[in-house]
Design an enzyme around this catalytic site. Sequence first.
Site: not given
Length: 279
Positions: A13, A73-75, A164, A195, A213, A222-225
């Site tokens: 990502n 965005c987690g990543n 999500h 997402n 996304e 996708c970190g949050t995903g």
Amino acid sequence: MKRSFVKMQGCGNDYIYFDCLEEELPQPEKWSRKLSDRHFGIGGDGIVLICPSETADAKMRMFNADGSEGKMCGNAIRCVGKYLYESGAVPKKDMWIETLSGIKRLILTTSGSQVLSVTVDMGSPILGASEIPTLFNLDTVLDHPLKVNGQEYRVTCVSMGNPHCVVFLNEVESLPIVTIGPQFENHSMFPERINTEFIHVIRRNELRMRVWERGSGETWACGTGACAAVVAAVLNGYCDEGADVTVHLNGGDLIIRDVGETVWMTGAAVKVFEGTVEL
């Protein structure tokens, strides 16, 4: 005007990072659209601005490839932690980063001056249907039918700062995600778009995930995903609360732990290259 940038990625990502601690970047929406183009720009899933904060060690602003601003965005936030530590701007292994979805805690694992991995407190999942937001007339959207392009899917909806929609399938490798992804993203039940995570349960506490996304299309991670997928998997009985769950994404693996009141995410952050660009 020339500006320095750093290209970094977490599980593939990839974003273009600008240090805005001393100087703002004007028109970030415009530059995200132009620079994210993989043929005529630098290439990436968007741009990230690392900014000063009055309430945390730094602030992250992230913009998708279509110019829309994302809340979290987690990543990307792992890469922000890596940049701040390795550049010396925030020489702390336990730091706090402000985002549009709240202040997030980062715990860095290092070797010498290098950051090897970052664990992020992603906060509490939001399950209220209207808060995500969705237009389902339900308190929560858990294994609920949704018709997309004439086909019925069972969906679970979760917000981890971003909305999500998680779909469990028998397999995801052959999924025509370029066709079905936009149909989920722009479905009338999701007023702010969505997402979508397409999940195959390999075995208990191990998932394979592909993600579409909003604003960027299919991304490598996708970190949050991944966090939303694990929360949904726990709610649907596929994974155990409090256990480390391995999520296999196109770009690598994330370790997610849903402990109820919060979700922890651990993964790598990698610098690809740095340079300057004419704006």
